[in-house]
Scaffold this active site. Structure first.
Site, short mmCIF file in Angstrom:
data_model
loop_
_atom_site.label_atom_id
_atom_site.label_comp_id
_atom_site.label_asym_id
_atom_site.label_seq_id
_atom_site.Cartn_x
_atom_site.Cartn_y
_atom_site.Cartn_z
N SER A 224 57.88 72.10 -25.08
CA SER A 224 57.08 71.05 -24.45
C SER A 224 55.74 70.79 -25.10
CB SER A 224 56.88 71.37 -22.96
OG SER A 224 58.05 71.10 -22.23
N LYS B 100 48.67 71.69 -23.82
CA LYS B 100 50.03 71.65 -23.29
C LYS B 100 50.68 73.00 -23.54
CE LYS B 100 53.21 69.50 -21.13
NZ LYS B 100 53.39 70.79 -20.42
N THR B 101 51.33 73.49 -22.50
CA THR B 101 52.14 74.70 -22.64
C THR B 101 53.54 74.33 -23.11
OG1 THR B 101 52.77 74.52 -20.30
CG2 THR B 101 50.91 75.99 -20.85
N GLY B 102 54.27 75.33 -23.58
CA GLY B 102 55.66 75.14 -23.98
C GLY B 102 56.44 76.42 -23.76
#
Length: 268
Positions: A62, A202-204
């Site tokens: 993501s 943003k995390t992923g």
């Protein structure tokens, strides 16, 4: 993007900086199975833990919603962050995905089905071209029938070093994008803020059956005051043996490291 990559590449040849590895370890993450890159734009100072891993590419998951959001708005695949996507009634992984929501909501919630609706609108050829212009890892979107999966399961891959180079240009607004795209997209990426500072990110979570789980947190900090003002691009990734307990560590590591460097106020 060569200048940023060159600075980071020079730092990769150095031994890991003890203070950054200590920040990683303090949040319960093994520096040997993770990497953190922080780059201050104003003076090109870089801090890196685990340089070998920092140069290793992983599926972005993501975190790719950052370039995808810019591309979608620039190409007109979406009108902007306020465009509403109607839920199709299919129950998915998270409750927050199972309702009508805007494109901006989808970024913050990592609503995969919305980005899987948008990427075919752009098309694989255009997606590859834009990612290549951004120097975004290998820019590989795979065959046309993989247009809804390539950032989740591959072949798209990017290193922490390359994430920071890309994010540095995004923070400077030197990517080949219109002012309108920046003005609409960047506010969606705000992850946290406080007096004199704003954190974008943003995390992923790369989760593919039979493969190691990888957690990400990438973005940049704009700090106008405090002990060490400046703009800091960062990228962190880690192996996650226990996702339930490891997922919160992605952001925690970055916040601690920025605090330890004086770029953020110390946590209470």
């Amino acid at each position: 993007m060569g200048a940023v990559a060159a600075v980071l590449g020079a730092c990769m040849s150095m031994a890991p900086l003890p203070e950054l590895a200590a920040s990683v370890a303090a949040e319960g993450v093994d520096p040997a199975t993770s990497t953190l890159v922080i780059y201050r734009l104003e003076d090109e100072r870089a801090w890196i833990s685990n340089p070998d891993r920092a140069a290793t590419r992983f599926t972005p998951a993501s975190t790719s919603k950052i370039p995808h959001t810019m591309i979608a708005i620039e190409t007109g695949a979406v009108t902007g962050p306020d465009e509403v996507f109607k839920w199709d009634g299919q129950k998915r992984f998270l409750d927050s995905w199972n309702e009508d929501q805007t494109f901006g909501d989808a970024f913050k919630r990592s609503t995969v089905w919305i980005f899987q609706t948008v990427t075919p609108r752009i098309g694989p050829a255009a997606l590859h071209d834009w990612l290549q212009q951004f120097d975004y890892g290998n820019a590989d979107v795979g065959p046309a029938d993989n247009v809804t999966q390539y950032w989740l399961t591959g072949p798209l891959a990017i290193s922490a070093e390359e994430q920071v180079a890309f994010l540095s240009h995004l923070a400077r607004r030197t990517l080949p994008l219109s002012a309108r795209t920046y003005d609409l997209a960047v506010p969606v990426m705000v992850a946290d803020s406080g007096p004199g500072w704003t954190l974008y990110g943003k995390t992923g979570w790369k989760s593919v059956e039979g493969e190691p789980e990888i957690g990400w947190f990438v973005g940049w900090l704009e700090q106008t005051g405090g002990e060490a003002p400046g703009t800091y691009a960062f990228a962190f990734n880690m192996d996650m043996a226990e996702p339930d307990s490891d997922l919160p560590k992605r952001k925690a590591v970055v916040l601690r490291a920025l605090s330890d460097l004086g770029a953020l106020p110390a946590a209470n």
